[in-house]
Design a protein around this motif. Structure first.
Motif, short mmCIF file in Angstrom:
data_model
loop_
_atom_site.label_atom_id
_atom_site.label_comp_id
_atom_site.label_asym_id
_atom_site.label_seq_id
_atom_site.Cartn_x
_atom_site.Cartn_y
_atom_site.Cartn_z
N ARG A 317 6.65 -10.63 -28.85
CA ARG A 317 6.97 -10.70 -27.41
C ARG A 317 6.20 -9.62 -26.63
O ARG A 317 5.76 -9.87 -25.51
CB ARG A 317 8.47 -10.56 -27.20
N LYS A 318 6.06 -8.46 -27.22
CA LYS A 318 5.31 -7.40 -26.55
C LYS A 318 3.85 -7.83 -26.37
O LYS A 318 3.25 -7.60 -25.32
CB LYS A 318 5.38 -6.11 -27.37
N GLN A 319 3.27 -8.49 -27.41
CA GLN A 319 1.89 -8.97 -27.29
C GLN A 319 1.78 -10.03 -26.20
O GLN A 319 0.80 -10.05 -25.43
CB GLN A 319 1.44 -9.56 -28.63
N TYR A 320 2.76 -10.94 -26.14
CA TYR A 320 2.73 -11.97 -25.10
C TYR A 320 2.77 -11.35 -23.71
O TYR A 320 1.99 -11.72 -22.82
CB TYR A 320 3.90 -12.95 -25.29
N ALA A 324 -0.10 -11.55 -20.88
CA ALA A 324 0.20 -12.14 -19.57
C ALA A 324 -0.24 -11.20 -18.45
O ALA A 324 -0.82 -11.63 -17.44
CB ALA A 324 1.69 -12.45 -19.45
N HIS A 325 0.04 -9.91 -18.63
CA HIS A 325 -0.37 -8.92 -17.63
C HIS A 325 -1.89 -8.87 -17.52
O HIS A 325 -2.45 -8.85 -16.40
CB HIS A 325 0.18 -7.54 -18.02
N LYS A 330 -6.92 -10.29 -14.54
CA LYS A 330 -8.29 -10.82 -14.53
C LYS A 330 -8.39 -12.07 -13.66
O LYS A 330 -9.42 -12.30 -13.01
CB LYS A 330 -8.78 -11.10 -15.95
N LEU A 331 -7.34 -12.89 -13.64
CA LEU A 331 -7.37 -14.08 -12.78
C LEU A 331 -7.45 -13.68 -11.31
O LEU A 331 -8.12 -14.35 -10.51
CB LEU A 331 -6.14 -14.94 -13.05
N LYS A 332 -6.77 -12.61 -10.95
CA LYS A 332 -6.85 -12.14 -9.55
C LYS A 332 -8.28 -11.75 -9.20
O LYS A 332 -8.75 -11.99 -8.08
CB LYS A 332 -5.89 -10.97 -9.34
N ARG A 333 -9.00 -11.16 -10.16
CA ARG A 333 -10.40 -10.82 -9.93
C ARG A 333 -11.25 -12.07 -9.75
O ARG A 333 -12.14 -12.12 -8.89
CB ARG A 333 -10.93 -9.97 -11.09
N ILE A 334 -10.95 -13.09 -10.56
CA ILE A 334 -11.67 -14.36 -10.41
C ILE A 334 -11.38 -14.96 -9.04
O ILE A 334 -12.29 -15.46 -8.36
CB ILE A 334 -11.26 -15.34 -11.54
N GLY A 335 -10.12 -14.93 -8.64
CA GLY A 335 -9.74 -15.44 -7.33
C GLY A 335 -10.46 -14.72 -6.21
O GLY A 335 -10.89 -15.34 -5.22
N GLN A 336 -10.62 -13.42 -6.35
CA GLN A 336 -11.33 -12.64 -5.34
C GLN A 336 -12.81 -13.02 -5.30
O GLN A 336 -13.41 -13.10 -4.22
CB GLN A 336 -11.17 -11.14 -5.64
N GLN A 337 -13.39 -13.27 -6.48
CA GLN A 337 -14.80 -13.71 -6.54
C GLN A 337 -14.99 -15.02 -5.79
O GLN A 337 -16.01 -15.24 -5.13
CB GLN A 337 -15.23 -13.90 -8.00
N LEU A 338 -13.98 -15.90 -5.90
CA LEU A 338 -14.07 -17.21 -5.27
C LEU A 338 -13.63 -17.18 -3.80
O LEU A 338 -13.72 -18.20 -3.12
CB LEU A 338 -13.21 -18.21 -6.05
N SER A 346 -1.61 -17.13 -13.51
CA SER A 346 -1.41 -18.25 -14.43
C SER A 346 -0.44 -19.27 -13.84
O SER A 346 -0.52 -20.47 -14.16
CB SER A 346 -0.89 -17.74 -15.78
N TYR A 347 0.45 -18.83 -12.97
CA TYR A 347 1.44 -19.75 -12.41
C TYR A 347 0.81 -20.70 -11.40
O TYR A 347 1.34 -21.78 -11.13
CB TYR A 347 2.58 -18.96 -11.75
#
Length: 402
Positions: A317-320, A324-325, A330-338, A346-347
């Motif tokens: 669970r700690k690894q999950y 997730a964090h 990193k997804l927020k960085r991708i969103g900023q690039q776009l 992820s949601y």
């Protein structure tokens, strides 16, 4: 019952400030609590045991004396609450015990220590998810109130309104504030159930509902842009994008469900899993883009389908949660690039799948079944006999649109 008096001790040096202390008397035994508050004899009225603020007092000194009066009132209220609690216990107590509980900075057997104890109990019986939500709420409250324990009598509606005001002041959104309040209320109600305190309804004047959130879906053209980004120079961004796309390909599968997918869950071209949130079992037709992501990563040392839980000797669970964090960051960085106007997480994949499915005129009932929704009993009854092939066709239609 113990009694409390506020006393002033003048300094032996003329023209120097004296000190205030509290006198606790119980069963003829007298104990003192030193306050650290200092003032001149002219600023103390022994007849009514109160700080005096004379007219014409310089503003800085006036503010100091007024704050002292407030602090004394708070201290006396706390002492009275301690005594009332000890009186209810029917186990007998001493003046020393009153002083000990008052002076303890961290643990007086009150609300905070009970919350910590409850969290440990939940962890021991395997209710880690509840323990984690309680911990999150408690940590927020500690940032407001500090580490000094609170007597249950101090947890009242005024305190919670102050806490809500504090949250607004640091720009916490209403839904997050409500989340903290609901979990603190659950902890408080557990204490009431165990007869550690009486029900005073301290949360009756704060918001504990759920506001509609800002739409987090993105259109199909944005999903295409995310999929087609060249991220070969940044493996960690590529990893985050792959998990985002896997979620989208699997009808908006939640990240926690992706983390716990096992290789054995994929058989004969069908991926089956139970939602961690509801326990509902779902079946997904295996599609080519899903396999491409799985083939990209080496998971030979684990029973898991995706490279999220990698170390079999470390808490899963700690690894999950760490993954997730990382992925959301990193997804927020991708969103900023776009140049996206909403934070990419992820949601968003889950919201996007549902929104795009609706735009394809796929029935709401089919979308609900595909995503494992069970929030309304009437919807669940209606969906109980829905053929899963309809859901698979819906997913195939969306993936082909890419």
């Amino acid at each position: 019952m113990a009694t409390i008096k506020v006393k002033f001790r003048a300094s032996s040096v003329e023209m120097k400030e004296g000190s205030l202390y509290y006198q606790v008397i119980h069963n003829r035994l007298v104990r003192q609590v030193h306050t650290g508050y200092r003032l001149f004899p002219s600023e103390w009225d022994a007849g009514i045991s109160e700080v005096v603020v004379a007219s014409g007092t310089e503003e800085g000194r006036r503010n100091y004396l007024l704050s002292m009066k407030t602090a004394i009132a708070d201290d006396l209220s706390r002492l009275r609450s301690i005594i009332a609690r000890l009186e209810r216990s029917d186990t007998g107590y001493t003046a020393d015990k009153v002083v000990e509980l008052f002076s303890s900075p961290a643990d007086c057997g009150g609300f905070l220590s009970f919350a910590r104890q409850l969290i440990q109990e939940l962890k021991k019986i395997g209710k880690r998810r509840t323990a984690e939500t309680y911990t999150t709420a408690l940590n927020s409250f500690l940032r407001f109130r500090g580490e000094r324990d609170l007597l249950f009598e101090e947890v009242d509606s005024n305190l919670m309104v102050e806490y809500e005001t504090f949250l607004k002041g640091i720009n916490v959104c209403p839904n997050s504030s409500s989340f903290y309040m609901r979990n603190l209320r659950a902890i408080y109600n557990r204490a009431v159930e165990r007869e550690l305190t009486v029900q005073r309804y301290p949360f009756k004047h704060v918001y504990t509902g759920v506001d509609k959130t800002v739409k987090r879906a993105v259109p199909l053209k944005v999903i295409r842009r995310i999929r087609d980004l060249d991220l070969t120079l940044s493996p960690v961004l590529d990893y985050a994008r792959d998990l985002f796309m896997f979620s989208f390909y699997t009808r908006g599968m939640a990240f926690v469900d992706m983390a716990y997918l096992k290789k054995k869950d994929l058989q004969n071209g069908v991926l089956s899993y139970r939602r961690q949130k509801t326990g509902q079992q779902l079946f997904i037709k295996w599609e080519k883009p899903m396999q491409e992501i799985v083939d990209k990563y080496d998971t030979s040392g684990t029973p898991y389908l995706l490279p999220i839980i990698r170390d079999m000797d470390t808490d899963a669970r700690k690894q999950y949660k760490n993954a997730a964090h990382l992925v959301n960051d990193k997804l927020k960085r991708i969103g900023q690039q776009l140049g996206l106007v909403i934070p990419l997480t992820s949601y968003v994949a889950r919201h996007a799948w549902a929104s795009i499915a609706k735009s394809k005129n796929i029935p709401i009932s089919t979308i609900s079944e595909a995503m494992g929704h069970d929030s309304e009993n009437t919807t669940r009854i209606y969906l109980a006999s829905l053929d899963t092939s309809i859901v698979d066709k819906a997913n195939s239609l969306i993936l082909k649109s890419l």
